[in-house]
Design a protein around this motif. Structure first.
Motif, PDB file in Angstrom:
ATOM      1  N   ARG A 145      34.308  33.969  38.957  1.00 20.96           N
ATOM      2  CA  ARG A 145      33.359  34.895  38.310  1.00 20.96           C
ATOM      3  C   ARG A 145      32.640  35.789  39.310  1.00 20.96           C
ATOM      4  NH1 ARG A 145      32.856  29.999  35.556  1.00 20.96           N
ATOM      5  NH2 ARG A 145      33.437  30.082  33.347  1.00 20.96           N
ATOM      6  N   TYR A 204      26.988  41.192  26.636  1.00 22.52           N
ATOM      7  CA  TYR A 204      27.134  39.852  27.233  1.00 22.52           C
ATOM      8  C   TYR A 204      25.752  39.217  27.431  1.00 22.52           C
ATOM      9  CZ  TYR A 204      29.753  36.475  30.239  1.00 22.52           C
ATOM     10  OH  TYR A 204      30.354  35.363  30.781  1.00 22.52           O
ATOM     11  N   ILE A 222      28.727  25.732  37.031  1.00 17.92           N
ATOM     12  CA  ILE A 222      29.425  26.718  36.175  1.00 17.92           C
ATOM     13  C   ILE A 222      28.404  27.700  35.602  1.00 17.92           C
ATOM     14  CG2 ILE A 222      30.708  27.026  33.996  1.00 17.92           C
ATOM     15  CD1 ILE A 222      32.142  24.362  34.628  1.00 17.92           C
ATOM     16  N   TYR A 229      46.744  34.366  23.778  1.00 19.25           N
ATOM     17  CA  TYR A 229      46.385  33.530  24.928  1.00 19.25           C
ATOM     18  C   TYR A 229      47.531  33.187  25.888  1.00 19.25           C
ATOM     19  CZ  TYR A 229      41.625  33.519  23.387  1.00 19.25           C
ATOM     20  OH  TYR A 229      40.358  33.930  23.058  1.00 19.25           O
ATOM     21  N   ILE A 257      36.824  35.322  29.391  1.00 19.26           N
ATOM     22  CA  ILE A 257      35.533  35.212  28.698  1.00 19.26           C
ATOM     23  C   ILE A 257      35.621  35.844  27.306  1.00 19.26           C
ATOM     24  CG2 ILE A 257      34.250  35.128  30.858  1.00 19.26           C
ATOM     25  CD1 ILE A 257      33.328  37.977  30.359  1.00 19.26           C
ATOM     26  N   THR A 258      34.758  35.379  26.428  1.00 22.68           N
ATOM     27  CA  THR A 258      34.751  35.901  25.053  1.00 22.68           C
ATOM     28  C   THR A 258      33.358  36.392  24.637  1.00 22.68           C
ATOM     29  OG1 THR A 258      34.523  33.589  24.407  1.00 22.68           O
ATOM     30  CG2 THR A 258      36.695  34.577  24.126  1.00 22.68           C
ATOM     31  N   MET A 259      32.328  35.880  25.328  1.00 19.70           N
ATOM     32  CA  MET A 259      30.943  36.152  24.880  1.00 19.70           C
ATOM     33  C   MET A 259      30.595  37.630  24.720  1.00 19.70           C
ATOM     34  SD  MET A 259      27.857  33.731  26.055  1.00 19.70           S
ATOM     35  CE  MET A 259      28.510  32.860  27.444  1.00 19.70           C
TER      36      MET A 259
HETATM   37  C1  LIG Z   1      38.769  30.796  24.602  1.00 20.30           C
HETATM   38  C2  LIG Z   1      37.907  30.728  25.838  1.00 20.30           C
HETATM   39  C3  LIG Z   1      36.690  31.400  25.879  1.00 20.30           C
HETATM   40  C4  LIG Z   1      35.882  31.393  27.016  1.00 20.30           C
HETATM   41  N1  LIG Z   1      34.716  32.119  27.036  1.00 20.30           N
HETATM   42  C5  LIG Z   1      33.974  32.153  28.171  1.00 20.30           C
HETATM   43  C6  LIG Z   1      32.799  32.985  28.259  1.00 20.30           C
HETATM   44  O1  LIG Z   1      32.437  33.703  27.324  1.00 20.30           O
HETATM   45  N2  LIG Z   1      32.103  32.990  29.429  1.00 20.30           N
HETATM   46  C7  LIG Z   1      32.504  32.245  30.508  1.00 20.30           C
HETATM   47  O2  LIG Z   1      31.848  32.295  31.545  1.00 20.30           O
HETATM   48  N3  LIG Z   1      33.616  31.474  30.469  1.00 20.30           N
HETATM   49  C8  LIG Z   1      34.356  31.413  29.330  1.00 20.30           C
HETATM   50  N4  LIG Z   1      35.499  30.647  29.287  1.00 20.30           N
HETATM   51  C9  LIG Z   1      35.961  29.969  30.521  1.00 20.30           C
HETATM   52  C10 LIG Z   1      35.627  28.499  30.581  1.00 20.30           C
HETATM   53  O3  LIG Z   1      34.262  28.328  30.610  1.00 20.30           O
HETATM   54  C11 LIG Z   1      36.320  27.953  31.839  1.00 20.30           C
HETATM   55  O4  LIG Z   1      37.691  27.887  31.582  1.00 20.30           O
HETATM   56  C12 LIG Z   1      35.807  26.590  32.222  1.00 20.30           C
HETATM   57  O5  LIG Z   1      34.498  26.718  32.660  1.00 20.30           O
HETATM   58  C13 LIG Z   1      36.659  25.952  33.318  1.00 20.30           C
HETATM   59  O6  LIG Z   1      36.515  26.675  34.492  1.00 20.30           O
HETATM   60  P1  LIG Z   1      37.516  26.493  35.721  1.00 20.30           P
HETATM   61  O7  LIG Z   1      38.844  27.030  35.264  1.00 20.30           O
HETATM   62  O8  LIG Z   1      36.932  27.314  36.827  1.00 20.30           O
HETATM   63  O9  LIG Z   1      37.613  25.048  36.063  1.00 20.30           O
HETATM   64  C14 LIG Z   1      36.307  30.658  28.155  1.00 20.30           C
HETATM   65  C15 LIG Z   1      37.541  29.975  28.120  1.00 20.30           C
HETATM   66  C16 LIG Z   1      38.334  30.013  26.985  1.00 20.30           C
HETATM   67  C17 LIG Z   1      39.670  29.286  26.986  1.00 20.30           C
END
Ligand SMILES: Cc1cc2nc3c(=O)[nH]c(=O)nc-3n(C[C@H](O)[C@H](O)[C@H](O)COP(=O)(O)O)c2cc1C
Length: 227
Positions: free
Chosen positions: A29, A78, A102, A148, A168-170
């Protein structure tokens, strides 16, 4: 801090072994504001397109956002859910070091969203059901499931090239507003956002549940590992 590779070096790094890429692909990020060559972004999307889609519809569209005004508007979107979700998350994760880590990274991304060089917005065309499938349930899972696999390909391509990426989706919580910001017609639905940039940190192994915790043989609950 890792060096920014040239475009040729980054593209050559796509030959990274698949196992290494899969084992070290994680959400990056915190990224630098330095530009990312279009050739690298387009290569990520070209590889994303090797993924499957429901009924082989290939009904995807990828919006590559570099315009400051568009990034600012999505960043504003966001921040809105984050102001609630972030505070709740911090309270709930008060004793969970890894979750707090995180949340700190998410906070960084929310605060620096406008400085991220590229946002890729994977979208799907059509109603939210894939045609020619037997039930609404299968239609809907096939529709959202059609983006996906391509996003994961994109993330793996970014990882191989050393480009930071996250899923991210937010920022899309208000789909009407997201469509307006991105100039999307009603027939195109934005599904997620993949911010891209050269990492401030580095890629590394992810922490995940052990396979024995999630695998079942034949029917749910049958944990016996057969050899
Ligand atoms: C469908 C989906 C939506 C997600 N939305 C967000 C989001 O809006 N913001 C964010 O920071 N991470 C988002 N994530 C990421 C997850 O938080 C992330 O995969 C998880 O924290 C694991 O992190 P890592 O891969 O670094 O271990 C999303 C993941 C998925 C699969």
């Amino acid at each position: 801090m890792s060096e920014i590779p040239s475009t040729d070096e980054a593209l050559a790094n796509l030959s990274m072994p698949l196992l290494d890429a899969m084992m070290t692909q994680r959400a990056i990020r915190r990224v630098k504001p330095d530009p990312v060559d279009d050739a690298i972004v387009v290569k990520c999307i070209e590889l994303a397109l090797r993924a499957p889609t429901g009924s082989n519809g290939q009904n995807w569209e990828f919006i590559v956002v570099k315009d400051q005004r568009v990034k600012d508007q999505l960043g504003k979107r966001y921040r809105q859910p984050w102001s609630i979700y972030g505070a709740l998350g911090r309270r709930q994760a008060a004793n969970d070091e890894s979750m707090l880590k995180i949340l700190k990274a998410v906070e960084w991304q929310v605060e620096h969203f406008s400085e991220i060089p590229v946002l890729v917005v994977p979208c799907l065309r059509g109603g939210t059901r894939v045609p020619y499938v037997p039930t609404p349930f299968v239609g809907e899972t096939s529709y959202f499931g059609s983006i996906y696999p391509s996003v994961q390909n994109l993330l793996l391509a970014a990882r191989a090239m050393g480009l930071g990426a996250s899923l991210i989706t937010m920022p899309l919580w208000n789909v009407t507003s997201a469509r307006r910001i991105l100039g999307l017609p009603l027939s195109v639905t934005p599904i997620c956002v993949v911010p891209l940039g050269w990492p401030r940190g580095r890629y590394g192994p992810t922490t995940r549940k052990p396979v024995e915790d999630v695998v079942h043989f034949d029917t749910y609950g049958n944990r016996g590992l057969t050899t």
